[in-house]
Design a protein around this motif. Structure first.
Motif, PDB file in Angstrom:
ATOM      1  N   GLY A  52      39.909 -47.262 -28.078  1.00  0.00           N
ATOM      2  CA  GLY A  52      38.495 -46.903 -28.126  1.00  0.00           C
ATOM      3  C   GLY A  52      37.624 -47.831 -28.921  1.00  0.00           C
ATOM      4  O   GLY A  52      36.404 -47.617 -29.009  1.00  0.00           O
ATOM      5  N   LYS A  55      34.483 -50.469 -26.323  1.00  0.00           N
ATOM      6  CA  LYS A  55      33.951 -49.574 -25.311  1.00  0.00           C
ATOM      7  C   LYS A  55      33.351 -50.351 -24.136  1.00  0.00           C
ATOM      8  O   LYS A  55      32.991 -51.517 -24.269  1.00  0.00           O
ATOM      9  CB  LYS A  55      32.892 -48.650 -25.930  1.00  0.00           C
ATOM     10  N   THR A  75      44.958 -51.529 -17.422  1.00  0.00           N
ATOM     11  CA  THR A  75      45.346 -50.309 -16.709  1.00  0.00           C
ATOM     12  C   THR A  75      46.563 -50.561 -15.833  1.00  0.00           C
ATOM     13  O   THR A  75      47.508 -49.761 -15.804  1.00  0.00           O
ATOM     14  CB  THR A  75      44.180 -49.797 -15.847  1.00  0.00           C
ATOM     15  N   SER A  93      42.646 -43.043 -12.758  1.00  0.00           N
ATOM     16  CA  SER A  93      41.889 -43.101 -14.008  1.00  0.00           C
ATOM     17  C   SER A  93      40.877 -44.244 -13.939  1.00  0.00           C
ATOM     18  O   SER A  93      41.181 -45.324 -13.432  1.00  0.00           O
ATOM     19  CB  SER A  93      42.844 -43.328 -15.188  1.00  0.00           C
ATOM     20  N   ASN A  94      39.679 -44.014 -14.454  1.00  0.00           N
ATOM     21  CA  ASN A  94      38.601 -44.995 -14.323  1.00  0.00           C
ATOM     22  C   ASN A  94      38.742 -46.177 -15.269  1.00  0.00           C
ATOM     23  O   ASN A  94      38.313 -47.285 -14.951  1.00  0.00           O
ATOM     24  CB  ASN A  94      37.250 -44.314 -14.555  1.00  0.00           C
ATOM     25  N   THR A  95      39.321 -45.949 -16.446  1.00  0.00           N
ATOM     26  CA  THR A  95      39.488 -47.025 -17.429  1.00  0.00           C
ATOM     27  C   THR A  95      40.851 -46.889 -18.090  1.00  0.00           C
ATOM     28  O   THR A  95      41.494 -45.834 -18.002  1.00  0.00           O
ATOM     29  CB  THR A  95      38.400 -46.971 -18.526  1.00  0.00           C
ATOM     30  N   ARG A  97      41.327 -46.749 -21.250  1.00  0.00           N
ATOM     31  CA  ARG A  97      41.143 -45.781 -22.322  1.00  0.00           C
ATOM     32  C   ARG A  97      41.295 -44.364 -21.779  1.00  0.00           C
ATOM     33  O   ARG A  97      41.964 -43.517 -22.390  1.00  0.00           O
ATOM     34  CB  ARG A  97      39.756 -45.960 -22.959  1.00  0.00           C
ATOM     35  N   GLU A  98      40.698 -44.086 -20.642  1.00  0.00           N
ATOM     36  CA  GLU A  98      40.810 -42.768 -20.025  1.00  0.00           C
ATOM     37  C   GLU A  98      42.260 -42.479 -19.654  1.00  0.00           C
ATOM     38  O   GLU A  98      42.759 -41.371 -19.860  1.00  0.00           O
ATOM     39  CB  GLU A  98      39.929 -42.706 -18.774  1.00  0.00           C
ATOM     40  N   LYS A 101      44.260 -41.719 -22.889  1.00  0.00           N
ATOM     41  CA  LYS A 101      43.934 -40.397 -23.433  1.00  0.00           C
ATOM     42  C   LYS A 101      44.611 -39.302 -22.617  1.00  0.00           C
ATOM     43  O   LYS A 101      45.090 -38.311 -23.166  1.00  0.00           O
ATOM     44  CB  LYS A 101      42.416 -40.198 -23.445  1.00  0.00           C
ATOM     45  N   GLN A 102      44.650 -39.476 -21.289  1.00  0.00           N
ATOM     46  CA  GLN A 102      45.322 -38.490 -20.443  1.00  0.00           C
ATOM     47  C   GLN A 102      46.818 -38.429 -20.747  1.00  0.00           C
ATOM     48  O   GLN A 102      47.405 -37.339 -20.819  1.00  0.00           O
ATOM     49  CB  GLN A 102      45.105 -38.838 -18.964  1.00  0.00           C
TER      50      GLN A 102
END
Length: 202
Positions: A52, A55, A75, A93-95, A97-98, A101-102
């Motif tokens: 994170g 960004k 990714t 997942s879009n990024t 980071r996303e 986190k998932q």
């Protein structure tokens, strides 16, 4: 936002097919797997994408397109470090980071059951037919995993000379030594007991 240009830079050998680990994530080894993934990303100066710190820039920012390209690469590396059936569940997942986190939310936050399993395995680990070095390596791996999910609290008294942290570390080392000795084969029964602080030995 992190602005180091090296973080966005990709090397000639970087490609979407790279895996960051030698043992793929199978849904049960998140603790050790995530550690290796982070080490791999750190070596490539890309850890800030999943933690994170870096960004996603605004669309009108000059680094936007390069960020998208590099983040997509990160990714892909993470997905390629997972078994195919698991990767398929997270590929939208879009990024990065996303995605991370998932994965943490699903596999990394249940420390209670994980701590129980590690302590249970520690309680049943003995040397058996293992060479001494392999037995110690197995224990050390479990101790390290336990430390990762139950870190020793740091001293908060503001007095660095209080010795509480050092004493805590000493107690932990002594407990590990006792555990190691208790699991040794009978051939090592003649090994002296560790010094427990009272100067006595058996």
């Amino acid at each position: 936002m992190v602005e180091d240009p090296d973080i966005l830079r990709l090397q000639p050998g970087d490609n979407p097919g790279i895996s960051l680990v030698t043992t793929l994530f199978d849904g049960t080894n998140f603790l050790s797997w995530s550690r290796f993934v982070k080490l791999g990303l750190m070596a490539k100066m890309k850890l800030s994408f999943i933690n994170g710190e870096y960004k996603k820039p605004e669309k009108n920012a000059r680094e936007f397109e390069q960020w998208i390209r590099t983040d997509s690469m990160v990714t892909s590396w993470i997905l390629n470090s997972m078994k195919r059936e698991l990767a398929d569940c997270f590929m939208y997942s879009n990024t990065s980071r996303e995605l991370w986190k998932q994965l943490e939310n699903r596999y990394g936050q249940s420390n209670g059951p994980m701590e129980y399993q590690i302590k249970k395995e520690l309680g049943t680990t003995v040397q058996g037919t293992l060479p001494l070095s392999a037995y110690l390596a197995k224990l050390t791996k479990l101790w390290d995993e336990l430390t990762c999910i139950t870190p020793t609290p740091s001293c908060t008294c503001g007095n660095c000379t209080c010795g509480a942290t050092a004493e805590s570390a000493k107690i932990k080392e002594n407990d590990q030594l006792i555990q190691f000795l208790m699991g040794l084969n009978e051939a090592y029964d003649s090994v002296e007991s560790p010094n427990l602080g009272d100067g006595s030995k058996t």
